[in-house]
Enzyme design. Structure first.
Site, PDB file in Angstrom:
ATOM      1  N   LEU A   1       0.818  -1.213   0.000  1.00 44.17           N
ATOM      2  CA  LEU A   1       0.000   0.000   0.000  1.00 44.17           C
ATOM      3  C   LEU A   1       0.855   1.267   0.000  1.00 44.17           C
ATOM      4  O   LEU A   1       0.354   2.370   0.166  1.00 44.17           O
ATOM      5  CB  LEU A   1      -0.976  -0.010   1.186  1.00 44.17           C
ATOM      6  N   GLY A   2       2.146   1.103  -0.224  1.00 45.99           N
ATOM      7  CA  GLY A   2       3.049   2.262  -0.316  1.00 45.99           C
ATOM      8  C   GLY A   2       2.976   2.887  -1.704  1.00 45.99           C
ATOM      9  O   GLY A   2       2.155   2.502  -2.545  1.00 45.99           O
ATOM     10  N   GLN A   3       3.884   3.853  -1.938  1.00 46.22           N
ATOM     11  CA  GLN A   3       3.832   4.616  -3.194  1.00 46.22           C
ATOM     12  C   GLN A   3       3.968   3.712  -4.415  1.00 46.22           C
ATOM     13  O   GLN A   3       3.210   3.837  -5.372  1.00 46.22           O
ATOM     14  CB  GLN A   3       4.954   5.676  -3.207  1.00 46.22           C
TER      15      GLN A   3
ATOM     16  N   ARG B   1      -0.922  -2.466   7.550  1.00 39.49           N
ATOM     17  CA  ARG B   1      -2.320  -2.083   7.819  1.00 39.49           C
ATOM     18  C   ARG B   1      -3.050  -1.958   6.493  1.00 39.49           C
ATOM     19  O   ARG B   1      -2.423  -1.853   5.440  1.00 39.49           O
ATOM     20  CB  ARG B   1      -2.404  -0.791   8.618  1.00 39.49           C
TER      21      ARG B   1
ATOM     22  N   TYR C   1      19.671   4.777   5.646  1.00 35.25           N
ATOM     23  CA  TYR C   1      18.966   4.233   4.479  1.00 35.25           C
ATOM     24  C   TYR C   1      19.969   3.684   3.454  1.00 35.25           C
ATOM     25  O   TYR C   1      19.811   2.575   2.945  1.00 35.25           O
ATOM     26  CB  TYR C   1      18.137   5.360   3.870  1.00 35.25           C
TER      27      TYR C   1
HETATM   28  C1  AKB Z   1      13.973   8.586  -0.917  1.00 37.77           C
HETATM   29  O1  AKB Z   1      14.038   9.789  -1.221  1.00 37.77           O
HETATM   30  O2  AKB Z   1      14.273   8.140   0.189  1.00 37.77           O
HETATM   31  C2  AKB Z   1      13.558   7.605  -1.997  1.00 37.77           C
HETATM   32  C3  AKB Z   1      14.734   7.101  -2.738  1.00 37.77           C
HETATM   33  C4  AKB Z   1      15.362   7.909  -3.797  1.00 37.77           C
HETATM   34  O3  AKB Z   1      15.185   6.037  -2.457  1.00 37.77           O
HETATM   35  N1  AKB Z   1      12.595   8.224  -2.870  1.00 37.77           N
END
Ligand code: AKB
Length: 318
Positions: free
Chosen positions: A10-12, A36, A141
């Site tokens: 359900l994400g982007q 969810r 990330y």
């Molecule tokens: C983010 O901005 O974290 C993502 C990506 C580029 O991985 N859209």
């Protein structure tokens, strides 16, 4: 791909990918899962299961119950949210990936997971970043994405799991909003142009990042998953891109359709620092050569479509 389970559906990306895969492979053959539910087409118009990907037995049981042969693992935190919650990001992004890979190994599933331009860092060549290059990201990330690429390659080399992945740039779309990314400004700018005729960008003027319109991202996932494995020299993950833009260039393009649109800046130091650690532009020639990747939309062909679709969406009663 015959029977597909999508996590983070359900994400982007997932919310549009689920609908597209159901059109191609049949509604009953695409099982959407997320932590969810909501009232979206992805959740309501086909098989849907609540699934927390950090729960390994639940992930395996759900995949087993539906007899899936493909797992598309989308559940993850994006860059800005991960930076604000690094421990949670590690547990969700790496723990979820490990659980999904283990299930793919046990059930002999084909496997897709997205990487990102976030897998690069300040010491990476900044312009036309090559497929194989320095990857020393400085965000949680990015650390997750590099580790994820290596882990997915490990599952291919060690266990023969058919893992494949793409390094996505920022994705621009109108169906479901992104959440917690650094490139989200490139979506927000369209919403605010329509709603208020003005956008205050948290990313600074002259900060270039790669972007892609969602239809190209969905096609790329399907094309890569259907690609002849004998032709793949790389697996995790391929650089893909459609455009390299800064906020000013997007604003100029919006003004061709909405001449009064105004752009101002209120730069967020955290997201600006993340953006500056990423490439200005990446080179997608490995994806072009190995499985025929080609983006259809440029900034100028995407902009009128995005504005029109978003106007229709925003005109609908909630
Ligand atoms: C983010 O901005 O974290 C993502 C990506 C580029 O991985 N859209």
């Amino acid at each position: 791909m015959k029977k597909i389970m999508i996590t983070g559906a359900l994400g982007q990306i997932g919310s549009e990918l689920t609908v597209k895969l159901r059109e191609i492979y049949g509604t009953a053959n695409v099982i959407a899962t997320d932590i969810r539910s909501n009232d979206s087409e992805a959740a309501q118009a086909g098989p849907f299961e609540i699934l927390d990907v950090t729960n390994a037995p639940a992930l395996a049981t759900t995949a087993n119950k539906h007899g899936v042969d493909t797992i598309i693992h989308m559940a993850a935190l994006l860059s800005a949210t991960a930076e604000a919650n690094p421990v949670f990001a590690w547990n969700l992004n790496m723990g979820g990936l490990m659980n999904a890979l283990e299930t793919a190994r046990e059930l002999d599933c084909q496997f897709f997971t997205p990487s990102s331009i976030g897998a690069f860092g300040p010491s990476t060549p900044k312009v036309a970043t090559p497929q194989d290059t320095i990857q020393r990201p400085t965000t949680m990330y990015g650390v997750n994405k590099v580790a994820g690429e290596l882990l997915a390659d490990y599952y291919f080399n060690r266990f023969g799991v058919d893992t494949r992945g793409l390094r996505f740039p920022g994705l621009i779309s109108y169906a479901a909003p992104p959440g917690g990314g650094t490139t989200d400004y490139a979506v927000e700018i369209f919403y605010e142009a329509i709603k208020n005729g003005h956008y205050s960008s948290y990313i600074g003027r002259g900060t270039y990042m790669d972007m892609m319109y969602m239809p190209d991202a969905l096609t790329a996932i399907i094309q890569l998953m259907e690609a002849d494995p004998a032709k793949l020299k790389h697996r995790n993950s391929f650089n893909v891109t459609a455009m390299s833009v800064d906020p000013e260039e997007i604003a100029q393009e919006i003004r061709k359709h909405q001449p009064d649109f105004q752009l101002s800046y209120n730069v967020d130091p955290v997201r600006q620092r993340i953006a500056e650690s990423w490439p200005n532009s990446i080179d997608a020639s490995a994806a072009e050569e190995e499985w025929g990747f080609k983006a259809q939309y440029s900034l100028s062909s995407m902009t009128p479509d995005m504005l029109q679709k978003l106007k229709q969406k925003l005109a609908q009663p909630n």
